[in-house]
Motif scaffolding. Sequence first.
Motif, PDB file in Angstrom:
ATOM      1  N   ALA A   1      65.231   8.190  36.081  1.00 31.03           N
ATOM      2  CA  ALA A   1      66.125   7.875  34.965  1.00 31.03           C
ATOM      3  C   ALA A   1      65.403   7.063  33.896  1.00 31.03           C
ATOM      4  CB  ALA A   1      67.347   7.113  35.478  1.00 31.03           C
ATOM      5  N   LYS A   2      64.614   6.079  34.311  1.00 34.58           N
ATOM      6  CA  LYS A   2      63.867   5.266  33.342  1.00 34.58           C
ATOM      7  C   LYS A   2      62.773   6.097  32.673  1.00 34.58           C
ATOM      8  CE  LYS A   2      64.753   0.693  35.276  1.00 34.58           C
ATOM      9  NZ  LYS A   2      65.617   0.317  34.128  1.00 34.58           N
ATOM     10  N   ALA A   3      62.141   6.983  33.436  1.00 36.60           N
ATOM     11  CA  ALA A   3      61.119   7.849  32.857  1.00 36.60           C
ATOM     12  C   ALA A   3      61.712   8.735  31.775  1.00 36.60           C
ATOM     13  CB  ALA A   3      60.473   8.697  33.957  1.00 36.60           C
ATOM     14  N   LEU A   4      62.861   9.311  32.021  1.00 37.13           N
ATOM     15  CA  LEU A   4      63.509  10.167  31.026  1.00 37.13           C
ATOM     16  C   LEU A   4      63.978   9.365  29.821  1.00 37.13           C
ATOM     17  CD1 LEU A   4      65.451  12.414  33.546  1.00 37.13           C
ATOM     18  CD2 LEU A   4      63.679  13.194  31.952  1.00 37.13           C
ATOM     19  N   ALA A   5      64.412   8.130  30.050  1.00 35.43           N
ATOM     20  CA  ALA A   5      64.788   7.263  28.925  1.00 35.43           C
ATOM     21  C   ALA A   5      63.578   6.968  28.047  1.00 35.43           C
ATOM     22  CB  ALA A   5      65.401   5.967  29.444  1.00 35.43           C
ATOM     23  N   GLU A   6      62.420   6.766  28.655  1.00 35.16           N
ATOM     24  CA  GLU A   6      61.191   6.539  27.891  1.00 35.16           C
ATOM     25  C   GLU A   6      60.800   7.788  27.108  1.00 35.16           C
ATOM     26  OE1 GLU A   6      58.269   3.700  27.727  1.00 35.16           O
ATOM     27  OE2 GLU A   6      60.346   3.482  27.112  1.00 35.16           O
ATOM     28  N   ILE A   7      60.967   8.949  27.714  1.00 29.97           N
ATOM     29  CA  ILE A   7      60.651  10.195  27.017  1.00 29.97           C
ATOM     30  C   ILE A   7      61.541  10.352  25.791  1.00 29.97           C
ATOM     31  CG2 ILE A   7      60.829  12.714  27.221  1.00 29.97           C
ATOM     32  CD1 ILE A   7      59.864  12.342  30.156  1.00 29.97           C
ATOM     33  N   ARG A   8      62.814  10.043  25.925  1.00 29.13           N
ATOM     34  CA  ARG A   8      63.715  10.109  24.761  1.00 29.13           C
ATOM     35  C   ARG A   8      63.328   9.073  23.707  1.00 29.13           C
ATOM     36  NH1 ARG A   8      69.091   8.937  25.295  1.00 29.13           N
ATOM     37  NH2 ARG A   8      69.368   9.954  23.292  1.00 29.13           N
ATOM     38  N   ARG A   9      62.861   7.916  24.160  1.00 30.35           N
ATOM     39  CA  ARG A   9      62.480   6.858  23.209  1.00 30.35           C
ATOM     40  C   ARG A   9      61.328   7.300  22.325  1.00 30.35           C
ATOM     41  NH1 ARG A   9      58.608   3.182  22.693  1.00 30.35           N
ATOM     42  NH2 ARG A   9      57.680   3.653  24.725  1.00 30.35           N
ATOM     43  N   VAL A  10      60.298   7.916  22.916  1.00 28.74           N
ATOM     44  CA  VAL A  10      59.108   8.258  22.133  1.00 28.74           C
ATOM     45  C   VAL A  10      59.297   9.548  21.333  1.00 28.74           C
ATOM     46  CG1 VAL A  10      57.628   7.057  23.778  1.00 28.74           C
ATOM     47  CG2 VAL A  10      57.947   9.531  24.000  1.00 28.74           C
ATOM     48  N   LEU A  11      60.264  10.387  21.709  1.00 32.49           N
ATOM     49  CA  LEU A  11      60.485  11.629  20.973  1.00 32.49           C
ATOM     50  C   LEU A  11      61.087  11.360  19.593  1.00 32.49           C
ATOM     51  CD1 LEU A  11      61.951  14.230  23.506  1.00 32.49           C
ATOM     52  CD2 LEU A  11      59.941  14.544  22.045  1.00 32.49           C
ATOM     53  N   LYS A  12      60.624  12.104  18.616  1.00 35.56           N
ATOM     54  CA  LYS A  12      61.251  12.075  17.310  1.00 35.56           C
ATOM     55  C   LYS A  12      62.600  12.792  17.399  1.00 35.56           C
ATOM     56  CE  LYS A  12      56.851  12.301  14.784  1.00 35.56           C
ATOM     57  NZ  LYS A  12      56.027  13.123  13.861  1.00 35.56           N
ATOM     58  N   PRO A  13      63.560  12.456  16.539  1.00 34.49           N
ATOM     59  CA  PRO A  13      64.816  13.206  16.518  1.00 34.49           C
ATOM     60  C   PRO A  13      64.547  14.699  16.335  1.00 34.49           C
ATOM     61  CG  PRO A  13      65.003  11.228  15.190  1.00 34.49           C
ATOM     62  CD  PRO A  13      63.553  11.331  15.577  1.00 34.49           C
ATOM     63  N   GLY A  14      65.123  15.511  17.201  1.00 35.93           N
ATOM     64  CA  GLY A  14      64.891  16.948  17.147  1.00 35.93           C
ATOM     65  C   GLY A  14      63.667  17.396  17.913  1.00 35.93           C
ATOM     66  N   GLY A  15      62.921  16.456  18.511  1.00 37.88           N
ATOM     67  CA  GLY A  15      61.731  16.814  19.272  1.00 37.88           C
ATOM     68  C   GLY A  15      62.084  17.545  20.557  1.00 37.88           C
ATOM     69  N   SER A  16      61.111  18.235  21.121  1.00 35.92           N
ATOM     70  CA  SER A  16      61.333  19.045  22.317  1.00 35.92           C
ATOM     71  C   SER A  16      60.742  18.384  23.557  1.00 35.92           C
ATOM     72  CB  SER A  16      60.699  20.431  22.147  1.00 35.92           C
ATOM     73  OG  SER A  16      61.304  21.140  21.092  1.00 35.92           O
ATOM     74  N   PHE A  17      61.451  18.529  24.666  1.00 35.13           N
ATOM     75  CA  PHE A  17      60.977  18.078  25.976  1.00 35.13           C
ATOM     76  C   PHE A  17      60.839  19.306  26.868  1.00 35.13           C
ATOM     77  CE2 PHE A  17      62.433  16.179  30.242  1.00 35.13           C
ATOM     78  CZ  PHE A  17      61.117  15.985  30.655  1.00 35.13           C
ATOM     79  N   LEU A  18      59.614  19.648  27.237  1.00 33.65           N
ATOM     80  CA  LEU A  18      59.333  20.812  28.071  1.00 33.65           C
ATOM     81  C   LEU A  18      59.087  20.333  29.494  1.00 33.65           C
ATOM     82  CD1 LEU A  18      56.837  23.681  27.205  1.00 33.65           C
ATOM     83  CD2 LEU A  18      56.826  22.603  29.444  1.00 33.65           C
ATOM     84  N   PHE A  19      59.759  20.944  30.456  1.00 40.14           N
ATOM     85  CA  PHE A  19      59.583  20.504  31.838  1.00 40.14           C
ATOM     86  C   PHE A  19      59.575  21.684  32.800  1.00 40.14           C
ATOM     87  CE2 PHE A  19      64.046  20.331  30.658  1.00 40.14           C
ATOM     88  CZ  PHE A  19      64.691  21.004  31.690  1.00 40.14           C
ATOM     89  N   ILE A  20      58.731  21.606  33.813  1.00 40.15           N
ATOM     90  CA  ILE A  20      58.720  22.502  34.963  1.00 40.15           C
ATOM     91  C   ILE A  20      58.543  21.612  36.182  1.00 40.15           C
ATOM     92  CG2 ILE A  20      57.522  24.351  36.182  1.00 40.15           C
ATOM     93  CD1 ILE A  20      56.612  25.459  33.528  1.00 40.15           C
ATOM     94  N   GLU A  21      59.513  21.625  37.086  1.00 43.83           N
ATOM     95  CA  GLU A  21      59.485  20.714  38.231  1.00 43.83           C
ATOM     96  C   GLU A  21      59.916  21.440  39.509  1.00 43.83           C
ATOM     97  OE1 GLU A  21      58.453  17.624  38.138  1.00 43.83           O
ATOM     98  OE2 GLU A  21      58.305  17.369  35.952  1.00 43.83           O
ATOM     99  N   HIS A  22      59.320  21.058  40.634  1.00 43.01           N
ATOM    100  CA  HIS A  22      59.825  21.564  41.908  1.00 43.01           C
ATOM    101  C   HIS A  22      60.941  20.628  42.363  1.00 43.01           C
ATOM    102  CE1 HIS A  22      58.018  18.500  44.597  1.00 43.01           C
ATOM    103  NE2 HIS A  22      56.975  18.528  43.792  1.00 43.01           N
ATOM    104  N   VAL A  23      61.985  21.205  42.962  1.00 41.64           N
ATOM    105  CA  VAL A  23      63.194  20.444  43.269  1.00 41.64           C
ATOM    106  C   VAL A  23      63.701  20.794  44.663  1.00 41.64           C
ATOM    107  CG1 VAL A  23      63.883  20.240  40.849  1.00 41.64           C
ATOM    108  CG2 VAL A  23      64.632  22.222  42.185  1.00 41.64           C
ATOM    109  N   LEU A  24      64.780  20.124  45.051  1.00 41.92           N
ATOM    110  CA  LEU A  24      65.419  20.389  46.329  1.00 41.92           C
ATOM    111  C   LEU A  24      65.999  21.800  46.326  1.00 41.92           C
ATOM    112  CD1 LEU A  24      66.189  19.048  49.059  1.00 41.92           C
ATOM    113  CD2 LEU A  24      68.357  18.397  47.988  1.00 41.92           C
ATOM    114  N   SER A  25      65.699  22.562  47.363  1.00 36.11           N
ATOM    115  CA  SER A  25      66.074  23.971  47.418  1.00 36.11           C
ATOM    116  C   SER A  25      67.572  24.152  47.673  1.00 36.11           C
ATOM    117  CB  SER A  25      65.280  24.675  48.514  1.00 36.11           C
ATOM    118  OG  SER A  25      65.689  26.027  48.654  1.00 36.11           O
ATOM    119  N   ASP A  26      68.099  25.302  47.216  1.00 40.25           N
ATOM    120  CA  ASP A  26      69.466  25.702  47.543  1.00 40.25           C
ATOM    121  C   ASP A  26      69.530  26.414  48.890  1.00 40.25           C
ATOM    122  OD1 ASP A  26      70.467  24.724  45.151  1.00 40.25           O
ATOM    123  OD2 ASP A  26      70.066  26.589  44.085  1.00 40.25           O
ATOM    124  N   GLU A  27      68.381  26.899  49.351  1.00 42.27           N
ATOM    125  CA  GLU A  27      68.327  27.630  50.603  1.00 42.27           C
ATOM    126  C   GLU A  27      68.360  26.650  51.768  1.00 42.27           C
ATOM    127  OE1 GLU A  27      67.168  29.316  54.060  1.00 42.27           O
ATOM    128  OE2 GLU A  27      65.548  28.270  53.018  1.00 42.27           O
TER     129      GLU A  27
END
Length: 382
Positions: free
Chosen positions: A302-328
């Motif tokens: 949560a803090k990491a994402l808040a920092e990402i929003r802080r440094v982004l300019k208004p209208g800036g893009s956040f690109l992410f690819i992450e491995h996560v907990l499976s649905d299977e």
Amino acid sequence: VAESAFVLPVLCVPAHRQASGGKPTSRPRRWRTNASRVRVVVASSKHPGVGFFTQDESSGPEPKRETRKLIQPNTFVPDLNRRAVLAGTSLSIVSAVGKLCGCGGCAYAMADLVRADPAQSLAFDVARDARMDAAFAEGMSVGMTGYEIAIAERKHFLFKLMLQRLPRGGSDSNEATIVEVGMGTFPNAHQYFGSAETYDDCLLPAAAFGSKPLCDVKQEEVNLRQAPLPFLDIVGVDPNDSMEKYAAASFADARNSSTNKKKSIAASLRIAHGVAEALPLASNSADAVVCTLTLCSVLDPAKALAEIRRVLKPGGSFLFIEHVLSDERSLRAQQIALDGLQVKLADGCHLNRQTLASIENAGFARIETVQRFTLPGFGLIS
């Protein structure tokens, strides 16, 4: 791809202390920057020189300057013994670097690298084992090749979309700053030079049977339809300092590739020590932020994402690819059971995180191009 509508400041929190001894969780003294002397390395593919700036406490506020020639023009030469970010000093790099170095070919307005929030750094930039870091960096440099091949098509699509959205044209848009959070060995390097708009038919096998002139004509038409990409000011942030030499090598290899020689994309790379929860950049300074396999290992998503929003300019893009907990069900049970072991063996990597939910709750204006997928053959991170 997430877009930032506006940026809110991140509140400072009291520094947490370890239960034993009451000492702050901080990096070892031998890894801290010497506050009495600062060295900044500015490297750019646009000019054959590197400006070095030094400042001593006894010499007053004006920086002293010396300029050295690179081994070869247009070659990134990393300074492996020092970091570009100046932790431990109040000195910040002014945005008009070109005016300071007077080298003419410098980028027009490189984003400031500043001292990260002290309280956040104290809480999240914890002590690290240099030998473990070196071993992990070496392993990542060779051990993720198969994964990168499997994920390449999806990365290409997302990077192409991100690059298309960068500001182009006009005196204020000659450069775009892209921040790679948790850059690691920089496996994304080739995406910056290979994901710009192309005439896709040139990639077909017919190109090998006499259609190359047609491909060249079509590519010229593509180039004329849009303004050229701005100069890419890529800032890589990672807490593992051993990643630096591999990241620099990846950048040089990608920039000198045959693909980029045709497209002539200009870019520079700056590598900074830091953590996602305390980024060493000013607010509203980044046109885009990239996280690939990063949010699994940060201490506080949560803090990491808040920092990402802080440094982004208004209208800036956040690109992410992450491995996560499976649905299977079966894989999900394995991920939960082995999460503790994974954290110890893979530099804090968690298998049981539901990262998309964290991003959806982070306050971005909108989230698009979301796809859950499986990469067969990659086990717990598939």
